[in-house]
Design an enzyme around this catalytic site. Structure first.
Site, PDB file in Angstrom:
ATOM      1  N   ASP A 148       0.773  -1.059  -0.150  1.00  0.00           N
ATOM      2  CA  ASP A 148       0.028  -0.067   0.191  1.00  0.00           C
ATOM      3  C   ASP A 148       0.853   1.123  -0.154  1.00  0.00           C
ATOM      4  O   ASP A 148       2.041   1.176  -0.169  1.00  0.00           O
ATOM      5  CB  ASP A 148      -0.743  -0.122   1.270  1.00  0.00           C
ATOM      6  CG  ASP A 148      -0.129  -0.167   2.639  1.00  0.00           C
ATOM      7  OD1 ASP A 148       0.676   0.384   2.736  1.00  0.00           O
ATOM      8  OD2 ASP A 148      -0.769  -1.122   3.338  1.00  0.00           O
ATOM      9  N   GLU A 196      -1.875  -0.186  -5.149  1.00  0.00           N
ATOM     10  CA  GLU A 196      -1.846   1.135  -4.606  1.00  0.00           C
ATOM     11  C   GLU A 196      -0.386   1.430  -4.515  1.00  0.00           C
ATOM     12  O   GLU A 196       0.491   1.727  -3.592  1.00  0.00           O
ATOM     13  CB  GLU A 196      -2.452   1.306  -2.978  1.00  0.00           C
ATOM     14  CG  GLU A 196      -3.811   1.029  -2.997  1.00  0.00           C
ATOM     15  CD  GLU A 196      -4.260   1.110  -1.619  1.00  0.00           C
ATOM     16  OE1 GLU A 196      -5.525   1.680  -1.349  1.00  0.00           O
ATOM     17  OE2 GLU A 196      -3.734   0.995  -0.701  1.00  0.00           O
ATOM     18  N   GLU A 298     -11.382  -0.124  -4.753  1.00  0.00           N
ATOM     19  CA  GLU A 298     -11.688  -0.482  -3.678  1.00  0.00           C
ATOM     20  C   GLU A 298     -12.322   0.480  -2.831  1.00  0.00           C
ATOM     21  O   GLU A 298     -12.436   1.747  -3.158  1.00  0.00           O
ATOM     22  CB  GLU A 298     -10.273  -0.605  -2.556  1.00  0.00           C
ATOM     23  CG  GLU A 298      -9.388  -1.659  -2.725  1.00  0.00           C
ATOM     24  CD  GLU A 298      -8.179  -1.571  -1.845  1.00  0.00           C
ATOM     25  OE1 GLU A 298      -8.217  -0.860  -0.542  1.00  0.00           O
ATOM     26  OE2 GLU A 298      -7.190  -2.326  -2.145  1.00  0.00           O
ATOM     27  N   ASP A 307     -17.700  -2.884  17.710  1.00  0.00           N
ATOM     28  CA  ASP A 307     -16.508  -3.709  17.510  1.00  0.00           C
ATOM     29  C   ASP A 307     -16.896  -4.993  17.771  1.00  0.00           C
ATOM     30  O   ASP A 307     -17.226  -5.314  18.754  1.00  0.00           O
ATOM     31  CB  ASP A 307     -15.327  -3.023  18.277  1.00  0.00           C
ATOM     32  CG  ASP A 307     -14.020  -4.108  18.129  1.00  0.00           C
ATOM     33  OD1 ASP A 307     -13.807  -4.808  16.996  1.00  0.00           O
ATOM     34  OD2 ASP A 307     -13.483  -4.501  19.350  1.00  0.00           O
ATOM     35  N   ASN A 313     -11.679  -0.937  15.414  1.00  0.00           N
ATOM     36  CA  ASN A 313     -11.941  -0.807  13.878  1.00  0.00           C
ATOM     37  C   ASN A 313     -11.472   0.694  13.345  1.00  0.00           C
ATOM     38  O   ASN A 313     -11.159   1.406  13.819  1.00  0.00           O
ATOM     39  CB  ASN A 313     -13.424  -0.681  13.799  1.00  0.00           C
ATOM     40  CG  ASN A 313     -14.415  -1.884  14.354  1.00  0.00           C
ATOM     41  OD1 ASN A 313     -13.935  -2.845  14.016  1.00  0.00           O
ATOM     42  ND2 ASN A 313     -15.506  -1.564  14.659  1.00  0.00           N
TER      43      ASN A 313
END
Length: 657
Positions: A148, A196, A298, A307, A313
């Protein structure tokens, strides 16, 4: 390919028949009937205008296998255990995206986590997707773990290689992996070369080397595609969609460096990556300017703020959701529908949702951690420490995405999963209040607090700004002391019982409009001057501003006389304090500066001041009583030639009754 297609092709009945069968299999459509008109549902979905039947309604499902190994069970809408890929297909998903890492295991064979997504895993998942009529997009990261913008680490086997050797290694890995996947019967429709890749790929960071790697990956896909007589699309994948110029430069570089590809993919998470309108603009620009197909590679959104696995999260729902899209099943459906709409308006070929089945393996973090380590069902395991010591090795654990899945924490599908099959004709649901947004307001010290009698609500059909009456908690209201500063929370209830909160700050409000000139609309300020040229300008220079970036700057080669003034109406009666900040220099003894304020028929109040040096800010201040709600205030200057300085942060406070 389906198992039937594989068996027929293996039968070796002649080259022409084999080609016919392969072509037929590659065009395999979903075996599940899609709506042909609006349907009734528990979620409302507005139809996306002119969306095509073959628009990619994609789903990244890379974590499914390790989830199931960890004990996760997926159900259908009837509460029956069912292959999650069948559920995806029934919901309108027509494409499955699967990431591939080269070697996501340590020297002892322990998985790094995040799905342990090697070629073998992609084959097993890809065959299940193909079984239910969905095409597969292979996402080569060209890394042994996550790739990424933050990290693009070369696979262990490639580390230490020169660029030419690495380019060949990438070609060989792409060729061998894709051959193996196709021979297993997976219906591959797209291959993504890199993930990415804004800042590099496979350990390379220079543009020239990254382009060499991309050309090598593209050559490999083209060769395998030609060999198998398939039309496999080649995609590149970037992020940072908010930076229009940067994305344009990336596309220009690909073109100038003669990288052969078909689809320019972009990550777009609306809670991180800006407006729908910007996404549409960027997609359209790439398509029209460079002649490439475009897609959202994405996206995702939360259906709850809770959560599920004790790990925390990425999107908590507590203040970081997109305004107008609550953390709810309907909010998730609305946002994803609007992502598809933005992509379609930009001329995209499709959208892929990221990891819509990455749900908790259990509810207790301690017992979950054992499963995350053993099966790789968390985002990272401790075994990745040698390969990724600065991120996965420090923060390994569970799924930060469980509240963004299309299944609840127990594996039951949410109504929002059907947004994929509702996109063309829409879905109808009874009108209901979906969210009552909280409000924040500030009130002057010493002034009775006035809360709104009606508030905005958001309905499930996404209509906004509908005013409904609200009843505020009387006990909480009575407890507020407006004679001094403080912060308070008051709960309110609307007619259907839904609640909201008002967050109130009792403070000295600054009633001046655009007091620091940060707003480009400076029409509230009146500049008057003698002579032909205005000696003032709204200057953007942080060093000369008292706060922020802007201030009112003055200088002239000639003597200057000018004023800056603002008028206010509707002020509460009371005693007010008016002040401003000023700095500058090179003034003569006869130079004159004064802050002034006048209201009604009262005498003008003034405060003279002098400038001394750069950033030696003076604060002239006046106090006056306002009874008619009006105030005119500002600074007058009568200065010698070449005097210079800035005014900033005009303030009008009500300080008492």
């Amino acid at each position: 390919m389906s198992n039937l297609c594989s068996r027929l092709i293996v039968a070796s009945v002649g080259a022409s028949l084999c080609l016919f069968l392969q072509t037929a299999c590659s065009k395999q459509k979903s075996q599940f009937k899609m709506p042909t008109a609006p349907v009734e549902s528990s979620v409302f979905v507005a139809p996306v205008e002119n969306i095509s039947d073959d628009f990619i309604r994609g789903m990244d499902a890379s974590s499914v296998l390790v989830e199931e190994k960890s004990g996760v069970v997926f159900y259908n809408e009837n509460g029956e255990i069912q292959d999650v890929f069948k559920t995806f297909a029934e919901s309108g998903v027509n494409y499955i995206r699967l990431r591939i890492w080269n070697d996501p295991f340590d020297k002892d064979g322990n998985g790094y986590g995040g799905g342990n997504n090697d070629v073998k895993t992609a084959i097993e998942l890809g065959k299940r997707a193909t079984k239910y009529g969905m095409k597969v997009s292979i996402d080569f990261h060209y890394s042994d773990f996550w790739a990424d913008p933050k990290r693009q680490t070369a696979p262990k086997a490639w580390q230490g290689m020169g660029i030419e050797e690495k380019t060949q290694a990438l070609y060989d890995f792409t060729t061998e992996s894709l051959e193996e996947i196709l021979k297993a019967g997976v219906n591959v429709g797209m291959v993504q070369i890199g993930n990415e890749i804004n800042y590099g790929m496979a350990g390379e960071t220079t543009v020239i080397n990254v382009m060499k790697l991309l050309r090598s990956g593209s050559d490999a896909v083209r060769a395998v595609s030609k060999k198998h007589k398939k039309n496999i699309l080649i995609a590149v994948h970037y992020t940072e969609i908010t930076d229009v110029d940067k994305i344009d430069r990336a596309a220009a570089t690909l073109q100038n460096m003669k990288v052969d590809y078909d689809v320019f993919g972009l990550s777009y998470y609306p809670f991180w990556n800006g407006s729908f309108e910007n996404a549409t603009t960027v997609l359209r620009n790439i398509r029209e300017k460079y002649g490439k197909q475009v897609m959202i590679a994405e996206t995702s959104y939360c259906y709850t703020a809770e959560d599920g696995d004790g790990f925390g999260n990425s999107l908590s729902g507590a203040g970081d959701t997109v305004p107008g899209y609550p953390a709810s099943v309907q909010g998730q459906a609305n946002l994803i529908r609007d992502v598809f709409d933005a992509a379609n308006k930009g001329g995209a070929i499709g959208v892929f949702y990221w990891e819509g089945a990455w749900i908790p393996v259990g509810k207790d973090r301690e017992s979950n951690a054992v499963l995350w380590e053993k099966y790789g069902s968390g985002w990272a395991s401790s075994y990745c420490s040698d390969y990724d010591p600065e991120d996965g090795g420090l923060y390994y654990g569970g799924s930060s995405w469980d509240n963004q899945a299309f299944f609840d924490f127990d594996g039951h599908p949410l109504a929002s999963i059907n947004v994929f099959k509702y996109l063309k004709y829409g879905a109808i649901a009874p009108l209901a209040v979906e969210e009552v947004p909280d409000i924040s307001l500030a009130s002057d010290v010493g002034v009775p607090l006035k809360l709104p009698e009606v508030v905005d609500v958001i309905y499930n059909d996404h209509s906004k700004n509908q005013k409904v009456p609200v009843t505020w908690n009387a006990e909480q209201l009575n407890a507020i002391d407006t004679s001094k500063g403080g912060s308070y929370t008051i709960t309110g209830t609307i007619e259907n019982g839904a609640k909201l909160s008002a967050f109130v700050d009792i403070m000295w409000l600054n009633h001046a409009k655009n007091p620091s000139f940060e707003d480009s609309d400076t029409s509230d300020w009146k500049i008057s001057f003698s002579g032909k040229e205005n000696p003032t300008d709204f200057q953007r220079k942080t060093d000369d501003a008292h706060s922020g970036d802007y201030s009112l700057h003055f200088w002239s080669a000639e003597n200057m006389e000018f004023s800056v003034e603002q008028e206010l109406v509707g002020l509460e009666p009371g005693t007010y304090q008016v002040y401003a900040f000023a700095q500058g220099g090179d003034t003569t003894p006869d130079a004159h500066l004064e802050l002034y304020a006048v209201t009604g028929n009262n005498a003008e109040q003034t405060a003279s001041f002098a400038l001394s040096n750069w950033r030696d800010f003076k604060k002239p201040t006046v106090t006056l009583k306002i009874t008619d709600g009006t105030l005119r205030f500002g600074i007058r200057a009568n200065l010698n030639a070449k005097a210079w300085g800035t005014f900033d942060d005009f303030t009008v406070n009500r300080i008492s009754d």
